[in-house]
Design an enzyme around this catalytic site. Structure first.
Site, PDB file in Angstrom:
ATOM      1  N   HIS A  60       1.503  -1.285  -0.565  1.00 58.48           N
ATOM      2  CA  HIS A  60      -0.266  -0.041   0.166  1.00 58.48           C
ATOM      3  C   HIS A  60       0.840   1.203   0.184  1.00 58.48           C
ATOM      4  CE1 HIS A  60       0.808  -0.315   4.685  1.00 58.48           C
ATOM      5  NE2 HIS A  60       0.213   0.734   3.958  1.00 58.48           N
ATOM      6  N   HIS A  62       1.442   3.873   1.458  1.00 55.32           N
ATOM      7  CA  HIS A  62       1.992   4.744   2.808  1.00 55.32           C
ATOM      8  C   HIS A  62       3.381   4.459   3.118  1.00 55.32           C
ATOM      9  CE1 HIS A  62      -1.025   4.609   6.328  1.00 55.32           C
ATOM     10  NE2 HIS A  62      -1.249   5.921   5.840  1.00 55.32           N
ATOM     11  N   ASP A  64       6.131   4.375   4.603  1.00 56.60           N
ATOM     12  CA  ASP A  64       7.104   3.701   5.330  1.00 56.60           C
ATOM     13  C   ASP A  64       7.714   2.279   4.920  1.00 56.60           C
ATOM     14  OD1 ASP A  64       4.355   3.601   6.228  1.00 56.60           O
ATOM     15  OD2 ASP A  64       5.089   2.147   7.350  1.00 56.60           O
ATOM     16  N   ASP A 171      -0.159  -3.711   6.224  1.00 56.77           N
ATOM     17  CA  ASP A 171      -1.148  -3.186   6.981  1.00 56.77           C
ATOM     18  C   ASP A 171      -1.848  -2.967   7.114  1.00 56.77           C
ATOM     19  OD1 ASP A 171       1.026  -1.888   8.018  1.00 56.77           O
ATOM     20  OD2 ASP A 171       1.103   0.056   7.917  1.00 56.77           O
TER      21      ASP A 171
HETATM   22 ZN   LIG Z   1       2.934   0.608   8.332  1.00 61.31          ZN
HETATM   23 ZN   LIG Z   2       0.771   1.617   6.374  1.00 58.12          ZN
END
Ligand SMILES: [Zn+2]
Ligand SMILES: [Zn+2]
Length: 273
Positions: A60, A62, A64, A171
């Site tokens: 995904h 994000h 990180d 996540d």
């Molecule tokens: Zn994450």
């Molecule tokens: Zn995430």
């Protein structure tokens, strides 16, 4: 099928837990899942050159999970790899890769200047939908939707090989679709973000610690939830990842084992699972 945890951390920089990333290898196939901070160094730490990585799966968008895709892509090219890097990910991946190449356009051009004007880094983007996204004689990869609102779509991946099966949650909050898709998996690598331990992040946009916990808990899986998920999925082994700098392995073992009777591993960077 060999699976190595390259990074078991979350967004906050932690030298002991680099950003989220896993390497899945099945004879001829090698897939890097997510590109958290430090991923290229972590690959080198286990003896894999960035030059020898040809497939990246993104769970995904994000930061990180994607922040070092650029580092990997450029380093791989600087080291002499001219074959395309295949990047598989949710919608938005093509835009992300285009923007990344544009961002580094100056660097690529000045390097080409003294490299016989060889072409810049090549990337082939595969924007994925739920279902089987890759199949070879050794490996089948299935993408499944998880719940990480407002990040949509967000995927987890299941890898089925001749000897065993491994799933990576990405996540997500506790997710019924993940439980269904991971049914009976040999190894479930699941996020476990202990948001209740995090102090209020001043300036982070949360009016109180309680609000911060509630908002983060709405899209992550907490230690007292992850064991129930793995038990319902009938996973044989559960590996915890996406851990914070305040996560305590002994405490996690104790809390998660209340709900999960299988083999439980608190993930560490560079651990093979
Ligand atoms: Zn994450
Ligand atoms: Zn995430």
């Amino acid at each position: 099928m060999r699976v190595t945890l390259l990074g078991t951390g979350f967004p906050r920089p932690n030298p002991k837990r680099r950003g989220p990333s896993q390497l899945v290898e099945a004879r001829g196939d090698r897939f890097l899942v997510d590109c958290g901070s430090g991923v290229a160094c972590q690959l080198v730490s286990i003896g894999v050159s960035p030059v020898d990585v040809h497939h990246v799966l993104i769970t995904h968008h994000h930061s990180d999970h994607t922040i070092d895709l650029g580092h990997l892509l450029l380093t791989r090219w600087i080291m002499g790899q001219n074959a395309p890097l295949h990047v598989w990910g949710p919608s938005g991946t093509r835009q992300y890769v285009d923007d990344l190449l544009r961002l580094h356009d100056y660097d690529i051009e000045v390097r080409r200047h003294h490299q016989d004007q060889r072409p810049g880094p090549r990337v082939e983007v595969h924007e994925i939908a739920p279902g089987v996204i890759y199949e070879s004689s050794q490996l089948r990869i299935t993408a499944f939707l998880v719940e990480h609102f407002p990040v949509e779509p967000a995927f987890g991946f299941r890898f089925d090989g001749p000897e065993r099966s491994v799933a990576i949650s990405g996540d997500t909050r506790p997710c019924e679709n993940l439980i269904a898709q991971c049914r009976g998996v040999d190894v479930l690598i699941h996020e476990c973000t202990d948001v209740t331990k995090l102090p209020l992040n001043p300036g982070g946009g949360y009016p109180s610690r309680e609000v911060q916990v509630a908002r983060l808990a709405s899209y992550h899986t907490l230690p007292d939830q992850v064991g129930k998920v793995a038990a319902r999925a009938e996973a044989k082994t559960l590996v915890l990842s996406h851990l914070t700098h305040l996560s305590e392995p002994a405490e996690l073992q104790r809390v998660v084992a209340r709900d999960f009777g299988g083999k439980l591993i608190v993930g560490e960077d560079l651990m093979e699972v």
